[in-house]
Design a protein around this motif. Structure first.
Motif, PDB file in Angstrom:
ATOM      1  N   TYR A   1      -9.340   1.973  -3.348  1.00 54.87           N
ATOM      2  CA  TYR A   1      -9.376   0.744  -4.154  1.00 54.87           C
ATOM      3  C   TYR A   1      -8.555  -0.357  -3.481  1.00 54.87           C
ATOM      4  N   ALA A   2      -7.340   0.013  -3.102  1.00 52.17           N
ATOM      5  CA  ALA A   2      -6.438  -0.973  -2.512  1.00 52.17           C
ATOM      6  C   ALA A   2      -6.947  -1.466  -1.166  1.00 52.17           C
ATOM      7  N   VAL A   3      -7.634  -0.604  -0.408  1.00 59.61           N
ATOM      8  CA  VAL A   3      -8.189  -1.038   0.878  1.00 59.61           C
ATOM      9  C   VAL A   3      -9.351  -2.001   0.667  1.00 59.61           C
ATOM     10  N   LEU A   4     -10.223  -1.704  -0.315  1.00 58.65           N
ATOM     11  CA  LEU A   4     -11.375  -2.564  -0.567  1.00 58.65           C
ATOM     12  C   LEU A   4     -10.981  -3.882  -1.213  1.00 58.65           C
ATOM     13  N   ASP A   5      -9.960  -3.844  -2.061  1.00 56.63           N
ATOM     14  CA  ASP A   5      -9.518  -5.057  -2.754  1.00 56.63           C
ATOM     15  C   ASP A   5      -7.991  -5.126  -2.680  1.00 56.63           C
ATOM     16  N   PRO A   6      -7.423  -5.875  -1.738  1.00 55.67           N
ATOM     17  CA  PRO A   6      -5.959  -5.929  -1.572  1.00 55.67           C
ATOM     18  C   PRO A   6      -5.219  -6.408  -2.808  1.00 55.67           C
ATOM     19  N   ARG A   7      -5.901  -7.089  -3.725  1.00 56.70           N
ATOM     20  CA  ARG A   7      -5.214  -7.572  -4.922  1.00 56.70           C
ATOM     21  C   ARG A   7      -4.681  -6.421  -5.763  1.00 56.70           C
TER      22      ARG A   7
ATOM     23  N   LEU B   1       0.825  -1.199   0.000  1.00 57.50           N
ATOM     24  CA  LEU B   1       0.000   0.000   0.000  1.00 57.50           C
ATOM     25  C   LEU B   1       0.867   1.259   0.000  1.00 57.50           C
ATOM     26  N   ALA B   2       1.959   1.243   0.784  1.00 57.10           N
ATOM     27  CA  ALA B   2       2.860   2.397   0.813  1.00 57.10           C
ATOM     28  C   ALA B   2       3.524   2.594  -0.550  1.00 57.10           C
ATOM     29  N   ARG B   3       3.918   1.487  -1.189  1.00 53.16           N
ATOM     30  CA  ARG B   3       4.526   1.614  -2.522  1.00 53.16           C
ATOM     31  C   ARG B   3       3.525   2.186  -3.526  1.00 53.16           C
ATOM     32  N   LEU B   4       2.255   1.786  -3.399  1.00 54.44           N
ATOM     33  CA  LEU B   4       1.226   2.324  -4.283  1.00 54.44           C
ATOM     34  C   LEU B   4       1.088   3.828  -4.099  1.00 54.44           C
TER      35      LEU B   4
ATOM     36  N   ARG C   1     -20.980  -3.849  -2.320  1.00 52.25           N
ATOM     37  CA  ARG C   1     -19.515  -3.900  -2.187  1.00 52.25           C
ATOM     38  C   ARG C   1     -18.838  -3.887  -3.550  1.00 52.25           C
ATOM     39  N   ASN C   2     -19.384  -4.606  -4.506  1.00 44.18           N
ATOM     40  CA  ASN C   2     -18.796  -4.621  -5.843  1.00 44.18           C
ATOM     41  C   ASN C   2     -19.147  -3.361  -6.634  1.00 44.18           C
ATOM     42  N   SER C   3     -20.346  -2.819  -6.405  1.00 41.43           N
ATOM     43  CA  SER C   3     -20.720  -1.594  -7.109  1.00 41.43           C
ATOM     44  C   SER C   3     -19.953  -0.387  -6.596  1.00 41.43           C
ATOM     45  N   SER C   4     -19.423  -0.484  -5.388  1.00 42.73           N
ATOM     46  CA  SER C   4     -18.710   0.662  -4.816  1.00 42.73           C
ATOM     47  C   SER C   4     -17.460   1.007  -5.619  1.00 42.73           C
ATOM     48  N   PHE C   5     -16.867   0.038  -6.331  1.00 46.27           N
ATOM     49  CA  PHE C   5     -15.684   0.333  -7.136  1.00 46.27           C
ATOM     50  C   PHE C   5     -16.039   1.304  -8.261  1.00 46.27           C
ATOM     51  N   GLY C   6     -17.159   1.037  -8.935  1.00 46.67           N
ATOM     52  CA  GLY C   6     -17.588   1.946  -9.988  1.00 46.67           C
ATOM     53  C   GLY C   6     -17.947   3.311  -9.452  1.00 46.67           C
ATOM     54  N   LEU C   7     -18.596   3.338  -8.276  1.00 54.41           N
ATOM     55  CA  LEU C   7     -18.956   4.619  -7.671  1.00 54.41           C
ATOM     56  C   LEU C   7     -17.716   5.412  -7.299  1.00 54.41           C
ATOM     57  N   LEU C   8     -16.691   4.748  -6.756  1.00 54.78           N
ATOM     58  CA  LEU C   8     -15.453   5.431  -6.415  1.00 54.78           C
ATOM     59  C   LEU C   8     -14.807   6.058  -7.649  1.00 54.78           C
ATOM     60  N   THR C   9     -14.836   5.338  -8.759  1.00 54.74           N
ATOM     61  CA  THR C   9     -14.267   5.866  -9.992  1.00 54.74           C
ATOM     62  C   THR C   9     -14.989   7.131 -10.424  1.00 54.74           C
ATOM     63  N   ILE C  10     -16.315   7.089 -10.400  1.00 58.52           N
ATOM     64  CA  ILE C  10     -17.109   8.245 -10.814  1.00 58.52           C
ATOM     65  C   ILE C  10     -16.880   9.428  -9.878  1.00 58.52           C
ATOM     66  N   VAL C  11     -16.821   9.152  -8.584  1.00 52.30           N
ATOM     67  CA  VAL C  11     -16.600  10.223  -7.611  1.00 52.30           C
ATOM     68  C   VAL C  11     -15.236  10.879  -7.845  1.00 52.30           C
ATOM     69  N   GLY C  12     -14.197  10.066  -8.055  1.00 55.46           N
ATOM     70  CA  GLY C  12     -12.873  10.619  -8.299  1.00 55.46           C
ATOM     71  C   GLY C  12     -12.815  11.474  -9.556  1.00 55.46           C
ATOM     72  N   LEU C  13     -13.498  11.029 -10.612  1.00 57.58           N
ATOM     73  CA  LEU C  13     -13.490  11.785 -11.857  1.00 57.58           C
ATOM     74  C   LEU C  13     -14.292  13.071 -11.751  1.00 57.58           C
TER      75      LEU C  13
ATOM     76  N   PHE D   1      -5.162  14.991  -5.815  1.00 60.30           N
ATOM     77  CA  PHE D   1      -5.154  14.404  -4.479  1.00 60.30           C
ATOM     78  C   PHE D   1      -6.401  13.550  -4.249  1.00 60.30           C
ATOM     79  N   ALA D   2      -7.539  13.998  -4.770  1.00 64.24           N
ATOM     80  CA  ALA D   2      -8.766  13.207  -4.634  1.00 64.24           C
ATOM     81  C   ALA D   2      -8.642  11.873  -5.354  1.00 64.24           C
ATOM     82  N   ASN D   3      -8.042  11.889  -6.536  1.00 68.26           N
ATOM     83  CA  ASN D   3      -7.842  10.625  -7.257  1.00 68.26           C
ATOM     84  C   ASN D   3      -6.836   9.730  -6.550  1.00 68.26           C
ATOM     85  N   LEU D   4      -5.866  10.326  -5.861  1.00 73.31           N
ATOM     86  CA  LEU D   4      -4.935   9.538  -5.056  1.00 73.31           C
ATOM     87  C   LEU D   4      -5.683   8.822  -3.929  1.00 73.31           C
ATOM     88  N   ILE D   5      -6.590   9.521  -3.274  1.00 77.46           N
ATOM     89  CA  ILE D   5      -7.387   8.900  -2.210  1.00 77.46           C
ATOM     90  C   ILE D   5      -8.241   7.773  -2.769  1.00 77.46           C
TER      91      ILE D   5
END
Length: 344
Positions: A332-338, A28-31, A261-273, A323-327
């Motif tokens: 993303y990494a917190v919700l899906d460690p992969r 996560l720190a490297r990301l 939980r799975n739809s939240s990834f798409g919502l995060l993308t839209i919010v960041g954009l 900075f918002a897109n960084l968050i």
């Protein structure tokens, strides 16, 4: 006779070297480090683009500051004071060097330090943007969940019609309608002006309600419509939803714990954009409601060819969006460690 020499540990378990070692081994720190390293050249590129666009604008800033009746000697003196007699690359590098040390130059109109102007205007914009963001998410989430609970039902149809109608109205038109209804007809809220939070809490809230709604309502409708569509798609087509139902999970549990939980990834993308859209909307909204924020400051600077002010405002807006897109990437990494280990 040999003497044993105690070897000094390379890392102190409680010291800074131990912290840095853990940071280097943390995915996560490297990301975060990678995203920050990408953000730095982006900010520099934005500043170069803004500087070039301001340079390409027609007219002479020195002549504009001096007035049309000023003599050539007076205009030349102002040009030297503003640094316009130097080549453009030299002026940009000088600004960039000052920005790295916290010096964003001085306003050519008020002759005040740009940092001081930003210190006065930035809290106003941050309050409006922050309230609009929280309000849009706080309303969109439950509305989308309720609409997706019964797709095609009365509430779902009502919400979709309202969302499409409000999305078709530009935010500046919506702002005028809000003023007409709540300030002119009902006379419940002020049409213009801003009351600082430190002076009067109630007056501050009353003064920011209308500009906050003008910014939040379009995003609220967009988020609710997007999330509702994604939730319905997850419920109707995802295999894990059928598995959860087969195990006896109720409709709300399937909707909240599995589909959302799975739809939240798409919502995060839209919010960041849309953070950039939200911040950029303050330029118009603050002008309509006479809010002394950064949006109004940037517009005033653009009209008066105040290069230092416009450069600093756009730089701050771009930094907020990056900075918002960084968050969002970190979430993303917190919700899906992969994602921490992958190449996405």
């Amino acid at each position: 006779m040999t003497t044993a020499v105690a070897s000094r540990p390379e890392t102190d378990p409680g010291g800074r070297s131990s912290f840095l070692a853990r940071a280097r081994t943390s995915p996560l720190a490297r990301l975060v480090v990678r995203r920050v390293l990408i953000a730095i050249p982006l900010l520099v590129a934005v500043s170069i683009l803004v500087f070039a666009l301001l340079e390409a604008m027609p007219g002479d800033p020195a002549r504009q500051q001096a007035g049309m009746d000023a003599s050539e000697a007076e205009v030349e003196a102002i040009r030297q004071t503003m640094g316009l007699d130097r080549p453009a690359p030299e002026r940009y590098l000088s600004w960039l060097g000052g920005a790295l040390t916290g010096d964003l130059g001085r306003s050519s109109v008020s002759n005040r330090a740009v940092v001081d102007l930003l210190g006065e205007r930035l809290p106003v914009t941050l309050e409006i943007v922050g309230l609009a963001f929280v309000l849009s998410i706080a309303v969109a989430l439950p509305v989308a969940l309720l609409a997706a609970r019964r797709p095609g039902g009365f509430f779902d149809r009502l919400i979709m019609v309202m969302a499409m109608t409000l999305l078709a109205i530009p935010n500046y038109v919506l702002a005028i309608l809000l003023v007409l209804v709540f300030a002119v007809l009902l006379r419940q809220l002020p049409a213009i002006g801003f009351v600082p939070l430190a002076e009067d809490l109630a007056g501050n809230l009353r003064s920011v309600i209308l500009p906050t709604l003008a910014l939040a309502v379009p995003l609220m409708c967009f988020y609710a419509r997007f999330l509702r569509g994604d939730l319905v798609e997850q419920i109707n087509s995802a295999d894990y939803v059928d598995t959860a139902r087969a195990k006896g999970a109720g409709p709300w549990r399937v909707l909240w714990q599995h589909a959302f939980r799975n739809s939240s990834f798409g919502l995060l993308t839209i919010v960041g954009l849309n953070i950039g859209t939200l911040v950029g909307g303050t330029v118009i909204i603050e002008q309509i409601f006479a809010m002394p924020g950064m949006g109004q400051l940037m517009l005033e600077g653009a009209l008066s060819r105040d290069v230092a002010v416009v450069q600093a405002c756009v730089f701050i807006f771009a930094a907020v969006a990056i900075f918002a897109n960084l968050i969002v990437d970190v979430m993303y990494a917190v919700l899906d460690p992969r994602i921490r280990y992958g190449s996405h």
